[in-house]
Scaffold this active site. Structure first.
Site, short mmCIF file in Angstrom:
data_model
loop_
_atom_site.label_atom_id
_atom_site.label_comp_id
_atom_site.label_asym_id
_atom_site.label_seq_id
_atom_site.Cartn_x
_atom_site.Cartn_y
_atom_site.Cartn_z
N SER A 585 11.66 27.45 40.09
CA SER A 585 12.61 27.71 39.01
C SER A 585 12.93 29.20 38.97
O SER A 585 13.41 29.75 39.96
CB SER A 585 12.05 27.20 37.69
N ASP A 673 16.81 16.74 39.02
CA ASP A 673 16.59 17.95 38.23
C ASP A 673 17.78 18.18 37.30
O ASP A 673 18.91 18.34 37.76
CB ASP A 673 16.41 19.15 39.17
N HIS A 705 12.72 18.47 37.77
CA HIS A 705 12.58 19.92 37.91
C HIS A 705 11.16 20.36 38.27
O HIS A 705 10.97 21.25 39.09
CB HIS A 705 13.01 20.60 36.60
#
Length: 731
Positions: A585, A673, A705
């Site tokens: 991320s 995601d 995610h």
């Protein structure tokens, strides 16, 4: 070097299977056994639930285990721990909760048939199944919520009713499993309305990443004796209710309501959503107890039923912030600050509140609240006195790096502890009398599982050129973990591990990825750059508008600090020619920045669902507000992108450095995601492919995610190690 013999794929997978299989405690409940008062003390039953990863079947197992603890009459801090019961596997328990007395246990059980999913609410006594409600047959609501954002399963004080949250029904015959909510301006279908042909394709909003099946939550009350379920009326139409609990008299409930107008934004990992604390009686009369311009979470009622504490933060801005603890006096109806926001803590002092309160956090005297929170690179255990507002640390960081309170009942604290070199375990202690909380006598449950690793804590200061002029004087931290099983002065490759968020952190707690990498012979540097939680509100706010620069410089400064700290006392030497980087991320965002801004420094890179181009992410993320806030721009619901805003986002993105990237890149993307679209990683993949740069992409079509599926995590880890092995030439 010793670790080279362990780097065959089968050996890597075997080691990962072993270390990832250490269980983690997830909940605890304490019952005082009045009928078992002994000559020398009082008996308590501790019921715990654990999670364990099992990679052979790709499953997470949940099991229960019980201990009997005996408190010494003469020395109340002494605990005699009896051998635990055998572990028992929990089958299909979606949600569970013990009654206040501990005599009853409620379980929401989900069974999957060939066509439909069925839900049952079971009530168990100490002897047998006492009651079962077929929630699917009652047809009052949809899927019961089990998540940490909305979910609850709360007993009334009379132990005859249960409060929980479920998906509201939309129309007869409509599947409650669909993830939807009405578009803006669309009316909600009532329980008696039939499906409409014109509405069958209408768009229904949800609450984003990790909450895609959550849309229109409703509060439900199950009457155990009558076998009925009632959906409570009176919740304001502009909010979605969750985190419910009973008032002391059992005639009303408290809940958090999140604004869902004009539309829903992603809620998971976002403590900055507009919300308020409400009280709803069973006749449908609802009152807002808190202000309605802040974010609210974690309401907890004192044992005497007079005080509610809850966490409060700002709306918008950083997605995770330092929070205050508010106290609502139900008699005087006044709100006061119990724990305030900490802007700039001193090094060894309380650094603020950054995480949810445990379900049971009050001392039995209704005067003190116990909680866990980040403090620099640690998670510590604290207690605040309601009358003096004094916060006292009760954890011992020299023993464990992370102390997470699971429960406190009858003043017995049950804490989940771990360290980077020690697997999770439980410790217990009785809360001392007020004023004596600084001296706690802790007892350990179970055996210690130690990893042969050395943990060094680095305190890092930016150079004058790297200072933030608006927030000068801030420092940050890092954790360097190395093995103690290699010959002295061995040169080892360094893995730079960057956390996501960005407003989260690496605690000095058990981390499977780090543990296996260290066992394989790598050194791992885990960096808590400025903007990480646990370092005060100023540190968090300092990152707004400075992503892609301040955080990148901090990680690189931490790496250079670790490489320079090679004193004669060090058993191992970090190899400056074998440095690799990994993250997910925002951590992936930083990793890609690092290999672009320092193209000759890093020899390989592995990233999970990275942010690559903030401008193209704007229209696909469930947290569009953060896309503006992160680059220093204000957000409003009616915001439209401007050329200037998109240019700012692009300029702060790692895609602008793609032409300079030399390090081979491994991309791991989740097909579902909702926070960072997989097309972000594909954008970098195509850019690198067009230039002939080494790149490999793994797409996990059914994962989201966090890439949290057991088989996905094992696959990712194996590929990361093999990627580093290949490009560091560790043959």
């Amino acid at each position: 070097m010793e670790f080279l013999a362990r780097m065959e794929p089968d050996a890597i997978s075997t080691l990962y299977r072993e270390i990832s299989g250490y269980p983690t405690p997830i909940s605890a409940f304490v019952t005082a056994n009045d009928y078992m008062a002994l000559l020398n003390g009082t008996s308590f039953t501790l019921c715990t639930e654990w999670s364990q990863t099992e990679t052979v079947r790709g499953a997470r197992l949940h099991y229960a285990q019980q201990w009997t603890l005996i408190q010494n009459y003469r020395q109340e801090t002494d605990i005699n721990i009896q051998p635990p019961s055998p572990c028992s596997l929990l089958h299909g328990e979606f949600l569970s909760s013990y009654s206040l007395s501990g005599d009853l246990k409620a379980v929401v059980r989900v069974t999957s048939g060939q066509v439909v999913v069925q839900q049952f609410l079971e009530v168990w006594s100490n002897r047998c199944l006492k009651k079962i409600l077929d929630l699917s047959a009652l047809n009052k609501h949809g899927r019961v919520y089990e998540d940490a954002q909305f979910g609850c399963l709360a007993w009334s004080t009379c132990e005859s009713r249960l409060l929980y949250v479920a998906e509201g029904k939309r129309s007869i015959g409509e599947s409650y499993a669909s993830a939807s909510s009405p578009s803006a301006g669309e009316p909600r279908a009532g329980p008696s309305e039939g499906p409409s042909e014109k509405d069958k394709s209408v768009y229904w909003e949800d609450w984003g990443e990790g909450l895609t099946s959550k849309s229109v939550p409703v509060l439900c009350v199950a009457d155990v004796a009558k076998g009925t379920v009632t959906v409570l009326q009176g919740v304001p139409s502009h909010v979605s209710p969750g985190q419910g609990l009973w008032a002391h008299d059992g005639e009303s409930v408290f809940f958090v309501g999140w604004w869902h107008e004009p539309f829903r934004l992603g809620l998971r990992f976002c403590s900055n959503r507009r919300s308020a604390l409400f009280c709803l009686d069973l006749e449908g009369n609802c009152e807002c107890l808190s202000g309605d311009t802040s974010s609210v979470s974690s309401p907890r009622l004192s044992p005497d039923g007079r005080y509610l504490v809850y966490l409060e933060g700002q709306v918008f801005g950083p997605h995770s912030q330092c929070l205050s603890m508010q106290q609502y006096d139900l008699e005087t109806r006044k709100i006061s600050v119990l724990v305030d926001v900490v802007n700039r803590p001193k090094k060894d002092e309380f650094a603020g509140l950054y995480e949810a309160l445990p379900p049971r956090c009050w001392a039995s005297d209704s005067q003190r609240v116990v909680f866990s929170s980040a403090r620099r690179n640690w998670r510590d255990l604290f207690v605040v006195d309601r009358t003096t507002r004094r916060v006292t640390r009760m954890s011992a960081p020299e023993k464990f790096g992370s102390w997470k309170l699971l429960t406190i009942q009858n003043d017995l604290m049950v804490v989940h502890c771990s360290h980077l070199n020690e697997a999770p375990r439980l410790v217990v202690a009785f809360l001392p009398l007020a004023g004596g909380e600084g001296e706690v006598s802790w007892d350990h449950l179970g055996e210690s599982c130690l990893l042969g690793a050395i943990v060094n804590v680095l305190d890092v200061s930016p150079t004058p050129q790297e200072e933030n002029p608006e927030y000068s004087g801030l420092d940050f931290g890092a954790l360097l973990v190395t093995t103690n099983h290699l010959p002295s002065r061995t040169k080892v490759p360094l893995v730079v591990f960057v956390h996501g968020g960005p407003h989260s952190q690496f605690f000095a707690e058990w981390n499977v990825t780090t543990a296996v990498l260290v066992k394989l012979g790598f050194a791992v540097l885990m960096v808590n750059y400025r903007g990480s939680t646990g370092f005060g509100q100023d540190s968090i706010f300092s990152l707004a508008g400075n992503i892609g620069s301040q955080d990148v410089k901090d990680v690189q400064r931490a790496v250079l600090t670790a490489l320079a700290d090679q004193t004669a006392e060090k058993l191992l030497t970090l190899d400056p020619d074998k440095v690799v980087v990994m993250g997910g991320s925002h951590g992936g965002f930083l990793a890609c920045h690092l290999i672009g801004q320092f193209p000759d420094f890093y020899k390989a890179c592995a990233v999970r669902n990275p942010v690559i181009n903030a401008a193209t992410l704007l229209g696909t993320s469930d947290i569009v507000d953060w896309r503006y806030s992160s680059v220093g721009l204000q957000y409003s619901y009616d915001q439209l992108p401007t050329p200037e805003a998109l240019t700012t986002m692009l300029q702060k993105s790692p895609i602008t450095y793609a032409p300079q990237i030399k390090a081979p890149v491994l991309l791991m993307l989740g097909g579902k995601d909702r926070r960072v679209s997989p097309y972000q990683g594909l954008e970098l993949y195509r850019s690198l492919k067009s230039r002939g740069s080494p790149v490999r992409l793994l797409l996990f079509a059914e994962d989201a995610h966090s890439l949290a599926r057991v088989d996905t995590q094992a696959d990712c880890f194996l590929n990361v190690v093999l990627w580093f092995q290949q490009h560091l030439y560790l043959h």
